[in-house]
Design an enzyme around this catalytic site. Structure first.
Site, PDB file in Angstrom:
ATOM      1  N   ASP A 101     -40.391  12.011  45.444  1.00  0.00           N
ATOM      2  CA  ASP A 101     -38.922  11.089  45.538  1.00  0.00           C
ATOM      3  C   ASP A 101     -38.809  10.920  43.990  1.00  0.00           C
ATOM      4  O   ASP A 101     -39.538  10.535  42.843  1.00  0.00           O
ATOM      5  CB  ASP A 101     -39.094   9.783  46.232  1.00  0.00           C
ATOM      6  N   ASP A 203     -33.273  10.212  44.653  1.00  0.00           N
ATOM      7  CA  ASP A 203     -32.780   9.300  46.073  1.00  0.00           C
ATOM      8  C   ASP A 203     -31.930   8.670  45.904  1.00  0.00           C
ATOM      9  O   ASP A 203     -31.246   7.933  44.212  1.00  0.00           O
ATOM     10  CB  ASP A 203     -33.943   7.598  45.736  1.00  0.00           C
ATOM     11  N   GLU A 267     -30.198  13.297  47.258  1.00  0.00           N
ATOM     12  CA  GLU A 267     -29.739  12.678  48.820  1.00  0.00           C
ATOM     13  C   GLU A 267     -27.956  11.622  48.498  1.00  0.00           C
ATOM     14  O   GLU A 267     -28.037  10.983  47.591  1.00  0.00           O
ATOM     15  CB  GLU A 267     -30.595  10.550  48.878  1.00  0.00           C
ATOM     16  N   HIS A 336     -36.721   8.898  57.110  1.00  0.00           N
ATOM     17  CA  HIS A 336     -37.850   7.504  56.870  1.00  0.00           C
ATOM     18  C   HIS A 336     -36.734   6.466  57.065  1.00  0.00           C
ATOM     19  O   HIS A 336     -37.101   6.039  57.053  1.00  0.00           O
ATOM     20  CB  HIS A 336     -38.300   7.215  56.019  1.00  0.00           C
ATOM     21  N   ASP A 337     -35.230   7.058  57.493  1.00  0.00           N
ATOM     22  CA  ASP A 337     -33.900   5.915  56.434  1.00  0.00           C
ATOM     23  C   ASP A 337     -33.796   5.964  58.721  1.00  0.00           C
ATOM     24  O   ASP A 337     -32.622   5.217  58.658  1.00  0.00           O
ATOM     25  CB  ASP A 337     -33.235   6.602  56.626  1.00  0.00           C
TER      26      ASP A 337
HETATM   27  C1  BGC Z   1     -34.105   5.796  50.798  1.00  0.00           C
HETATM   28  C2  BGC Z   1     -33.951   4.373  51.330  1.00  0.00           C
HETATM   29  C3  BGC Z   1     -34.416   3.262  50.803  1.00  0.00           C
HETATM   30  C4  BGC Z   1     -32.663   3.185  49.346  1.00  0.00           C
HETATM   31  C5  BGC Z   1     -33.172   2.223  48.434  1.00  0.00           C
HETATM   32  C6  BGC Z   1     -32.353   5.116  50.326  1.00  0.00           C
HETATM   33  O1  BGC Z   1     -31.666   6.029  50.423  1.00  0.00           O
HETATM   34  O2  BGC Z   1     -33.671   6.434  51.608  1.00  0.00           O
HETATM   35  O3  BGC Z   1     -35.097   4.652  52.021  1.00  0.00           O
HETATM   36  O4  BGC Z   1     -34.269   2.154  50.373  1.00  0.00           O
HETATM   37  O5  BGC Z   1     -32.433   4.527  49.256  1.00  0.00           O
HETATM   38  O6  BGC Z   1     -33.626   2.835  47.692  1.00  0.00           O
END
Ligand code: BGC
Length: 540
Positions: A101, A203, A267, A336-337
């Protein structure tokens, strides 16, 4: 080692929850190494070619590691840098690619960069973050909201200014217009790629680009008070400018491209204000069409698609029609979200979704435990870990339920830890464990393993053409995947009723099914049971 173009899929590991080797109740890097044979290389392995690790960097863990205080360090909770290097070697020895990540939008407030920046208004790193004065009337600089709940501004009494945090207040946003920030982040990318990692999941990219005028967001007229996440009470048009993203992400992609066969996956989610799928995905795919040789966006639409043949057919058809040339789709249905597949769709339905995901083009990204049909955990209030939930009790934005420990066996704590697991496991594991499912040819695991093996053995499923084929109606979504070597037909019954499906290709063998028995009426007709999916194939 396989090239990315040969990779059959990516398996996301949430390190905290995968395997604990030191008894502290939290997963660690040694645990991942211990379980690499589960991922690939052995008779009873899942057989997936790449893993993506959620953050294991030095972190106060206020946002599960997405609050990084040293981008080049490993948090002692997970082990050491030497452990990570060992993981890389051991994974590569088994032909497993390792993606990690990269969290560019924000650091932890404990990062030395932020400590410097916050130390005084004229510190040389002040401009590395986004600081603003209060408005003349004393109010916050603007009305922007944090994804983690509440305002996106935090007042700092010492320097009498606010700093911006698009997520938790402990995650101050970096200023990507500052060239020193970009150079520092390039050094981070170089650090990991030169060590041998094979790519990054990047991210929260949208938030890197802030409207430089810092004007207020407009209210969202479709917001349903009490039902929707309060973040959606506004239309967030002040983030995600294409020009800025192209600059920042283009630089990152250019760095990545200097390394042999490394990729990055962005993402983001499309703007939900678009009415049709095409209105949402055309701009989204264009926005992230930055350097398609190495960079591609996630596609999370399946997480929000109603469980209907028509909806999934429209969604896949739209995405496929919008992709040009060699663009690689990244179909991702769990992470994980988001609530787990089984909890969102149901047991049988989740198997159908898995069959679909693993027979679509591109790079499917799977979430650990979904291959067992794990469901969301029930977390009592006193055990809640996620700050999103702790800070906003009752807002239902917590993500602990989908982060519970991997279920390895029926031993104490499902074989995950000898200590007290950081999140609780279900009291009844039933057969939702690796040990149970590895020996059961009808298990969730067996379904994933079989289709992943098919995906490895022929490029038709990974890179072949996609077109709808045979019966496509309100019950059935059916498509053909083919290249010069193989023809596959996938027929999926999304309804709770038996449905007849015409097969348009001759001489096919049935090679996978989500359930048994399979009722062939004749060579060209199959009667699919409720939620049954089948894969058929022949040589081209
Ligand atoms: C991650 C989350 C995180 C957020 C802030 C995202 O989209 O997948 O788990 O809390 O970014 O970093």
């Amino acid at each position: 080692m396989d090239r990315w173009s040969d990779v059959n899929g990516i398996y996301q590991i949430y390190p905290r929850s995968f395997m604990d080797t030191n008894g502290d109740g939290t997963g660690d890097i040694s645990g991942i190494i211990k379980k690499l044979d589960y991922i690939k290389g052995g008779e009873s392995s899942l057989g997936v070619d790449a893993i993506w690790l959620s953050p294991f960097y030095t972190s106060p863990m206020v946002d599960g590691g997405y609050d990084v205080s040293d981008y080049c360090g490993v948090d002692p909770l997970f082990g050491t840098l030497a452990d990570f290097k060992r993981l890389l070697d051991e994974a590569h020895r088994r032909q497993i690619r390792v993606m990690i990540d990269f969290v560019p939008n924000h650091t932890s407030d404990m990062h030395p960069w932020f400590k410097q920046s916050a130390s005084s208004r004229d510190n040389s790193q002040r401009d590395w973050y986004i600081w603003r004065d209060a408005n003349p009337d004393g109010s916050e600089p603007n009305n922007w909201l944090s994804v983690a709940g509440g305002s996106a501004w935090q007042y700092d009494a010492k320097t009498n200014q606010y700093y911006l945090h698009s997520f938790l207040k402990e995650q101050p946003d970096l200023n990507w217009d500052n060239l020193e920030v970009r150079q520092a982040m390039k050094a981070v990318i170089d650090f990991w790629l030169s060590m041998g990692v094979d790519g990054f999941r990047v991210d929260a990219v949208r938030w890197m680009a802030k409207d430089r005028s810092f004007t207020d967001n407009l209210p969202n007229p479709n917001y349903r008070v009490g039902q929707d996440d309060p973040y959606h009470s506004q239309i967030h048009t002040r983030v995600g400018s294409a020009d800025q993203l192209r600059t920042y992400l283009g630089d990152i992609a250019a760095t990545v491209e200097q390394y042999d066969d490394c990729i990055i996956i962005f993402e983001d989610y499309p703007d939900f204000s678009g009415v049709t799928l095409e209105e949402r995905y055309r701009p989204y795919l264009e926005l992230y069409d930055i350097n398609p040789r190495v960079a591609m966006p996630f596609n999370f639409e399946g997480m929000f698609t109603a469980f209907r043949a028509t909806s999934f057919r429209d969604f896949v058809g739209t995405i496929q029609s919008l992709l040009t040339d060699e663009r690689i789709p990244v179909y991702c249905l769990g992470n994980h979200d988001q609530s787990r597949l089984v909890s969102r769709f149901g047991q049988q339905q989740a198997r159908l979704i898995a069959m679909m995901q693993l027979t679509l083009p591109g790079l499917p990204v799977m979430y650990y435990g979904d291959e067992l049909g794990m469901s969301d955990g029930h977390i009592k209030n006193e055990l809640i870990q996620d700050s999103f939930e702790k800070n906003n009790p009752g807002a239902s934005i917590g993500r602990d339920p989908e982060r519970t420990p991997m279920q390895w066996s029926r031993d104490v704590s499902a074989g995950f830890t000898k200590g007290v697991p950081w999140l609780p496991l279900p009291t009844e594991l039933q057969d939702k464990t690796v040990a149970d499912q590895q020996t059961d040819r009808t298990s969730f695991f067996a379904l994933y393993k079989n289709i992943l093996a098919l995906r490895s053995s022929t490029s038709a499923l990974r890179r072949g053409a996609y077109e709808t084929s045979g019966t496509n109606n309100e019950h059935i979504f059916s498509y053909k995947r083919s290249d010069k070597d193989y023809v596959f037909i996938v027929a999926l019954n999304f309804s709770d009723q038996t449905a007849e499906c015409q097969i348009s290709e001759p001489n096919l063998d049935i090679i996978a099914a989500t359930s048994q028995p399979i009722s062939m009426i004749d060579e060209h007709t199959v009667s699919l049971r409720p939620y049954q999916g089948i894969v058929m194939a022949r040589r081209a």
